[in-house]
Design an enzyme around this catalytic site. Sequence first.
Site, short mmCIF file in Angstrom:
data_model
loop_
_atom_site.label_atom_id
_atom_site.label_comp_id
_atom_site.label_asym_id
_atom_site.label_seq_id
_atom_site.Cartn_x
_atom_site.Cartn_y
_atom_site.Cartn_z
N MET A 1 -5.79 -55.17 1.08
CA MET A 1 -6.06 -54.20 0.05
C MET A 1 -5.96 -52.78 0.50
O MET A 1 -5.58 -51.94 -0.31
CB MET A 1 -7.46 -54.40 -0.48
CG MET A 1 -7.93 -53.24 -1.32
SD MET A 1 -9.68 -53.44 -1.54
CE MET A 1 -10.16 -53.80 0.17
N PRO A 2 -6.22 -52.56 1.72
CA PRO A 2 -6.05 -51.13 1.99
C PRO A 2 -4.59 -50.77 1.73
O PRO A 2 -3.68 -51.55 2.00
CB PRO A 2 -6.35 -51.00 3.50
CG PRO A 2 -7.02 -52.24 3.90
CD PRO A 2 -6.54 -53.30 2.98
N LEU A 3 -4.41 -49.57 1.17
CA LEU A 3 -3.09 -48.96 1.17
C LEU A 3 -3.18 -47.85 2.21
O LEU A 3 -4.05 -46.98 2.13
CB LEU A 3 -2.73 -48.37 -0.19
CG LEU A 3 -1.39 -47.63 -0.22
CD1 LEU A 3 -0.22 -48.57 0.07
CD2 LEU A 3 -1.19 -46.91 -1.55
N THR B 1 -6.66 -45.97 1.63
CA THR B 1 -7.35 -46.21 0.36
C THR B 1 -7.84 -47.65 0.35
O THR B 1 -7.06 -48.58 0.60
CB THR B 1 -6.39 -45.98 -0.84
OG1 THR B 1 -5.87 -44.65 -0.77
CG2 THR B 1 -7.11 -46.17 -2.16
#
Lengths: 131, 131, 131
Positions: free
Chosen positions: A1-3, A72
């Site tokens: 999930m992190p971008l 993010t």
Amino acid sequence: MPLVRIDVSEELPEARVAAFADAVHAALVETVDVPANDRFQVVTAHPPRRLILDRTYFGVDRSAGALVVQITFRRGRSEEKKRALYASLAARAKALGIRPEDVMVVLQENTPVDWSFGAGIAQMAPAELVA
Amino acid sequence: MPLVRIDVSEELPEARVAAFADAVHAALVETVDVPANDRFQVVTAHPPRRLILDRTYFGVDRSAGALVVQITFRRGRSEEKKRALYASLAARAKALGIRPEDVMVVLQENTPVDWSFGAGIAQMAPAELVA
Amino acid sequence: MPLVRIDVSEELPEARVAAFADAVHAALVETVDVPANDRFQVVTAHPPRRLILDRTYFGVDRSAGALVVQITFRRGRSEEKKRALYASLAARAKALGIRPEDVMVVLQENTPVDWSFGAGIAQMAPAELVA
């Protein structure tokens, strides 16, 4: 999930860029509960004049090789975990020959429904769960 | 108002990049109350090695053509509208020959005063309104 | 602490890009309490077709030279200070021959622990302070 957005100087050798991107992901997996295959990174190499990073702010001795990592992810990680992330990434950078002082990290948070991992679905907040 | 960052592989043909950017905007207009002329997009094409997007995370079958759309807009859209945005964009991508599985979307929210559309003014939160 | 992303057309002359980046930093120092050496900017020049900025939205007359400034900083600046930032940047752009109408600004906020300025530490929220 992190971008993850990684902005480096175009003078950083290609192999080192790749190893550093691996290190960022490994630090996320180690410290903030990111699954091993949850890797989404956008790496951009810039002419040195376009990556303007102060050499001394906050008492940190940065070099021309300074870089930025902007991450993010979902809200909810503790302050301790975020500090552990910074420490892990600094240690991993050092092991690659990248100065820890040159690694700036900025975090940004959002919520589960703010993510679609493809196929037109909000995988972390699907409609069925809230109906 | 949305500020949209679209990161694609430089192997994606130019005409398809342009059509996809149009599709992102059309999906925003359709699903989350964005005016037709409220279009602000930054599109960046990357060498494939610099756009590192896992091929299987969350059970989605991504290809080498995977891309990322990061959208910043004002807080306030409902979860339903966000899900509608993902679904609309996936359908529009498919119609262009872009695999819906390859379209990752990440949302980020801020507030009205966080926007200046030019001319030195916070158009959505001007001083007169709060004086 | 601000992390500033500046996205311009590659047709903007190099000297003007550099002067504009200086102006963004000067406006931050003047209006929102940013220290003079707290400068972290990522500037990217794009082919015009990749920087898609509507020419009329919100009644602002933008040109082909329109650009975007996205600023991330800590939560806590007042609405008045943000408006002062926009006004200062517009005036400084104008003095450089850049049309104020062409300067879009988008702000994003996070918290002190979301920043590491290097060396593996969260300088604004170190562990000692919370232990």
